[in-house]
Design an enzyme around this catalytic site. Sequence first.
Site, PDB file in Angstrom:
ATOM      1  N   THR A   7       0.850  -1.193   0.000  1.00 35.95           N
ATOM      2  CA  THR A   7       0.000   0.000   0.000  1.00 35.95           C
ATOM      3  C   THR A   7       0.886   1.243   0.000  1.00 35.95           C
ATOM      4  O   THR A   7       2.027   1.189   0.459  1.00 35.95           O
ATOM      5  CB  THR A   7      -0.919   0.034   1.257  1.00 35.95           C
ATOM      6  OG1 THR A   7      -1.659   1.258   1.267  1.00 35.95           O
ATOM      7  CG2 THR A   7      -0.155  -0.071   2.562  1.00 35.95           C
ATOM      8  N   GLY A   8       0.328   2.334  -0.482  1.00 37.27           N
ATOM      9  CA  GLY A   8       1.048   3.600  -0.416  1.00 37.27           C
ATOM     10  C   GLY A   8       0.628   4.390   0.817  1.00 37.27           C
ATOM     11  O   GLY A   8       1.077   5.512   1.001  1.00 37.27           O
ATOM     12  N   GLU A  36      -4.866   0.223 -10.754  1.00 40.04           N
ATOM     13  CA  GLU A  36      -6.232   0.042 -10.250  1.00 40.04           C
ATOM     14  C   GLU A  36      -7.185   0.103 -11.430  1.00 40.04           C
ATOM     15  O   GLU A  36      -7.363   1.153 -12.027  1.00 40.04           O
ATOM     16  CB  GLU A  36      -6.582   1.135  -9.231  1.00 40.04           C
ATOM     17  CG  GLU A  36      -5.743   1.038  -7.983  1.00 40.04           C
ATOM     18  CD  GLU A  36      -6.388   1.677  -6.758  1.00 40.04           C
ATOM     19  OE1 GLU A  36      -7.497   2.238  -6.863  1.00 40.04           O
ATOM     20  OE2 GLU A  36      -5.749   1.602  -5.692  1.00 40.04           O
ATOM     21  N   ASP A  65      -8.467  -2.418  -0.197  1.00 41.00           N
ATOM     22  CA  ASP A  65      -9.108  -1.322  -0.904  1.00 41.00           C
ATOM     23  C   ASP A  65     -10.374  -0.955  -0.136  1.00 41.00           C
ATOM     24  O   ASP A  65     -11.136  -1.840   0.259  1.00 41.00           O
ATOM     25  CB  ASP A  65      -9.445  -1.759  -2.332  1.00 41.00           C
ATOM     26  CG  ASP A  65      -9.548  -0.562  -3.247  1.00 41.00           C
ATOM     27  OD1 ASP A  65      -8.642   0.297  -3.210  1.00 41.00           O
ATOM     28  OD2 ASP A  65     -10.546  -0.461  -3.976  1.00 41.00           O
ATOM     29  N   PHE A 140      -7.242   9.661   9.277  1.00 41.09           N
ATOM     30  CA  PHE A 140      -6.957  10.124   7.918  1.00 41.09           C
ATOM     31  C   PHE A 140      -8.236  10.073   7.090  1.00 41.09           C
ATOM     32  O   PHE A 140      -9.281   9.603   7.560  1.00 41.09           O
ATOM     33  CB  PHE A 140      -5.854   9.265   7.284  1.00 41.09           C
ATOM     34  CG  PHE A 140      -6.258   7.835   7.020  1.00 41.09           C
ATOM     35  CD1 PHE A 140      -6.288   6.904   8.045  1.00 41.09           C
ATOM     36  CD2 PHE A 140      -6.619   7.417   5.734  1.00 41.09           C
ATOM     37  CE1 PHE A 140      -6.675   5.583   7.809  1.00 41.09           C
ATOM     38  CE2 PHE A 140      -6.997   6.099   5.489  1.00 41.09           C
ATOM     39  CZ  PHE A 140      -7.026   5.193   6.521  1.00 41.09           C
ATOM     40  N   GLY A 141      -8.124  10.554   5.870  1.00 39.36           N
ATOM     41  CA  GLY A 141      -9.213  10.424   4.896  1.00 39.36           C
ATOM     42  C   GLY A 141     -10.537  10.986   5.421  1.00 39.36           C
ATOM     43  O   GLY A 141     -10.618  12.126   5.888  1.00 39.36           O
ATOM     44  N   LYS A 162     -12.559   3.609  16.728  1.00 43.55           N
ATOM     45  CA  LYS A 162     -12.380   3.227  15.326  1.00 43.55           C
ATOM     46  C   LYS A 162     -11.709   1.868  15.252  1.00 43.55           C
ATOM     47  O   LYS A 162     -12.144   0.979  14.517  1.00 43.55           O
ATOM     48  CB  LYS A 162     -11.542   4.265  14.572  1.00 43.55           C
ATOM     49  CG  LYS A 162     -11.290   3.834  13.133  1.00 43.55           C
ATOM     50  CD  LYS A 162     -10.440   4.777  12.318  1.00 43.55           C
ATOM     51  CE  LYS A 162     -10.328   4.247  10.889  1.00 43.55           C
ATOM     52  NZ  LYS A 162      -9.458   5.044  10.036  1.00 43.55           N
TER      53      LYS A 162
HETATM   54  P1  IMP Z   1      -8.181   3.449  -0.853  1.00 41.79           P
HETATM   55  O1  IMP Z   1      -8.561   2.154  -0.228  1.00 41.79           O
HETATM   56  O2  IMP Z   1      -6.773   3.796  -0.489  1.00 41.79           O
HETATM   57  O3  IMP Z   1      -8.501   3.514  -2.317  1.00 41.79           O
HETATM   58  O4  IMP Z   1      -9.038   4.543  -0.092  1.00 41.79           O
HETATM   59  C1  IMP Z   1     -10.185   5.129  -0.599  1.00 41.79           C
HETATM   60  C2  IMP Z   1     -10.421   6.458   0.064  1.00 41.79           C
HETATM   61  O5  IMP Z   1     -11.019   6.233   1.323  1.00 41.79           O
HETATM   62  C3  IMP Z   1      -9.171   7.296   0.321  1.00 41.79           C
HETATM   63  O6  IMP Z   1      -9.494   8.654   0.135  1.00 41.79           O
HETATM   64  C4  IMP Z   1      -8.853   7.037   1.766  1.00 41.79           C
HETATM   65  O7  IMP Z   1      -8.244   8.152   2.376  1.00 41.79           O
HETATM   66  C5  IMP Z   1     -10.242   6.807   2.334  1.00 41.79           C
HETATM   67  N1  IMP Z   1     -10.180   5.850   3.427  1.00 41.79           N
HETATM   68  C6  IMP Z   1      -9.787   4.556   3.363  1.00 41.79           C
HETATM   69  N2  IMP Z   1      -9.842   3.998   4.578  1.00 41.79           N
HETATM   70  C7  IMP Z   1     -10.267   4.976   5.415  1.00 41.79           C
HETATM   71  C8  IMP Z   1     -10.488   5.018   6.800  1.00 41.79           C
HETATM   72  O8  IMP Z   1     -10.280   4.046   7.549  1.00 41.79           O
HETATM   73  N3  IMP Z   1     -10.922   6.180   7.289  1.00 41.79           N
HETATM   74  C9  IMP Z   1     -11.151   7.283   6.525  1.00 41.79           C
HETATM   75  N4  IMP Z   1     -10.939   7.311   5.221  1.00 41.79           N
HETATM   76  C10 IMP Z   1     -10.489   6.151   4.669  1.00 41.79           C
END
Ligand code: IMP
Length: 184
Positions: A7-8, A36, A65, A140-141, A162
């Site tokens: 993962t990045g 992807e 993902d 995050f996110g 969480k």
């Molecule tokens: P991906 O799995 O990295 O493609 O994540 C999809 C999107 O969801 C990204 O913008 C992540 O920052 C967000 N994301 C993934 N997991 C979480 C989490 O546990 N909490 C909040 N945002 C998340």
Amino acid sequence: MRLLFATGNEDKVREAREILEPKGVKVEHLEIDYPEPQVDDLETVAREGVRYVFRKTGEPVFVEDSGLFVDALNGFPGPYSAYVHGTLGNGGLLKLMEGIRDRRATFRSVVAFCDGPGVSVHVGEVEGEIAGERRGTAGFGYDPVFIPEGTGSTFAEDPEGKSAVSHRRRALDSFAEWMGPSRA
Ligand code: IMP
């Protein structure tokens, strides 16, 4: 047992360690980009991603993902969550939700593991709702705008909460159970 997590996202690695290391699985971060596919299900992205990484490394590896599926937006942003977060951010999502009373949403995580020709997939989900405004500084996110069911706090306000109930916790618990004590 030692497992590569491709993962990045350092935050995902930190959370995966919190969840898997107490079960005896040492998580090693493999920083690698994988293509992807532009499809609308997380499972295909995770399956194809882990196959790609396994072909490169030849070592047991997993990817994860995730997506946030908002009921009132017919599941948007779902598989496009990363793109939407990168372009509109949490502020943009809150704007889209302005005036919408039904705030229900589901966070979904798909973990795909490969150690040979087959891929095993483990899904975790947590239901909740989109907050009225950003709250909290941890995580995050979408953490500042997602409130898991049964609590009044966003993921960003309550990182321990969480860790106990998250989509990632549920997918990784299921993965660890599938591995069993003999594999883990
Ligand atoms: P991906 O799995 O990295 O493609 O994540 C999809 C999107 O969801 C990204 O913008 C992540 O920052 C967000 N994301 C993934 N997991 C979480 C989490 O546990 N909490 C909040 N945002 C998340």
